[in-house]
Design an enzyme around this catalytic site. Structure first.
Site, PDB file in Angstrom:
ATOM      1  N   LYS A 151      33.848  47.742  38.398  1.00 39.03           N
ATOM      2  CA  LYS A 151      34.418  46.498  38.897  1.00 39.03           C
ATOM      3  C   LYS A 151      35.624  46.816  39.757  1.00 39.03           C
ATOM      4  O   LYS A 151      36.378  47.751  39.491  1.00 39.03           O
ATOM      5  CB  LYS A 151      34.844  45.595  37.728  1.00 39.03           C
ATOM      6  CG  LYS A 151      33.731  45.286  36.723  1.00 39.03           C
ATOM      7  CD  LYS A 151      34.285  44.482  35.558  1.00 39.03           C
ATOM      8  CE  LYS A 151      33.201  44.190  34.533  1.00 39.03           C
ATOM      9  NZ  LYS A 151      32.750  45.403  33.821  1.00 39.03           N
ATOM     10  N   ASP A 169      32.089  53.189  35.047  1.00 42.16           N
ATOM     11  CA  ASP A 169      33.019  52.401  35.849  1.00 42.16           C
ATOM     12  C   ASP A 169      33.571  53.259  36.978  1.00 42.16           C
ATOM     13  O   ASP A 169      33.288  54.456  37.067  1.00 42.16           O
ATOM     14  CB  ASP A 169      34.165  51.875  34.978  1.00 42.16           C
ATOM     15  CG  ASP A 169      33.693  50.853  33.956  1.00 42.16           C
ATOM     16  OD1 ASP A 169      32.643  50.236  34.187  1.00 42.16           O
ATOM     17  OD2 ASP A 169      34.379  50.688  32.933  1.00 42.16           O
ATOM     18  N   MET A 216      46.714  47.643  35.854  1.00 47.06           N
ATOM     19  CA  MET A 216      46.040  46.951  36.967  1.00 47.06           C
ATOM     20  C   MET A 216      46.758  45.655  37.333  1.00 47.06           C
ATOM     21  O   MET A 216      46.127  44.610  37.495  1.00 47.06           O
ATOM     22  CB  MET A 216      44.579  46.681  36.614  1.00 47.06           C
ATOM     23  CG  MET A 216      43.800  47.917  36.204  1.00 47.06           C
ATOM     24  SD  MET A 216      43.681  49.176  37.503  1.00 47.06           S
ATOM     25  CE  MET A 216      42.442  48.420  38.558  1.00 47.06           C
TER      26      MET A 216
END
Length: 258
Positions: free
Chosen positions: A62, A40, A173
């Protein structure tokens, strides 16, 4: 005698909050044995060539609103590689089982008959507030903490539950959903004067902490961007009262020279 084909396997590895030296010893060992690493955008991505010298690297990271490779495709590729005899490592930021879809990948591997193991990692939910001098629990201040995904707004019931629990709320996030989070918590009864911290880019040279009250954090953090960890609760005041600079607190030479 005919040659036997090597049995492949999958290892889900927690990469921690970023720096390579926050990997566990087991994680570092597994990476040296990897044939392919699916990684990631968070975790020790800059050090992969040194950490996994014999591996092929596949970026499946992502970003908010953009998934270059779907979760289904990632899982399928991992299983195909393991079926082909490879040691497949899935490297994630933080811990594989903290909003990392590690559970989904583990279940898929088991269903496919692929050997799978998990190496835990240091979760940013605890480590990043700590890097800003904020303990998620503290005697006589907070005896519990709740970790929340910031990818989607919560329901009214969830907001009431969070506001009623007390303690510390940690949101991962959550910059994009911060306005709805604040509105939901205030409607659920959380005081507008509750301290809030937004810690951006934890453990990096550009780590930054923005502190305000629940009633003012949306405007105060208008320039903040993910990756960030949001901390809500009275423990935030500990960072301010201690007055610790990040470089002094972490005692990290690389940060002190930044």
């Amino acid at each position: 005698m005919p040659r036997t084909r090597r049995t492949g396997r999958i290892t889900l590895v927690g990469g921690g909050p970023g720096p390579a030296d926050l990997l566990t010893l087991r994680a570092a060992k597994v990476l040296t044995e990897a044939d392919v690493v699916y990684f990631d955008r968070l975790g020790p991505t800059e050090d992969l060539a040194a950490l996994a010298p014999r591996a092929t690297f596949v970026d499946v990271g992502k970003t908010p609103g953009h998934h270059k490779v779907s979760q289904e495709d990632i899982t399928a590729r991992m299983i195909d590689g393991a079926r082909g005899g490879l040691h497949v490592v899935r490297l994630k930021g933080g811990d594989p089982f903290v909003f990392g879809r590690g559970g989904e990948e583990m279940s898929a591997a088991v269903a496919a008959g692929i050997p799978v193991t998990v190496v835990p990692g240091v979760s940013s939910a605890i480590a990043v507030p700590g890097a800003a001098g904020i303990p998620v629990t503290h005697r006589n201040v907070s005896h519990l903490f709740t970790v929340v995904s910031g990818h989607a707004p919560l329901t009214g019931k969830e907001y009431r539950h969070l506001a009623g629990l007390g303690g510390t709320i940690v949101v991962l996030m959550g910059i994009g959903t911060l306005p709805s989070l604040v509105a939901g918590l205030r409607m659920a009864g959380l005081a507008s004067g509750t301290p809030v911290a937004v810690v951006e880019r934890g453990f990096s040279h550009t780590q930054r902490t923005t502190i305000a009250t629940l009633g003012r954090i949306v405007s105060a953090s208008s320039a903040c961007r993910n990756p960030a960890v949001i901390v809500i609760g009275d423990v935030v005041d500990l960072a301010q009262s201690n007055g610790l600079a990040v470089s002094d607190f972490l005692e990290d030479a690389s940060l002190q020279s930044a």
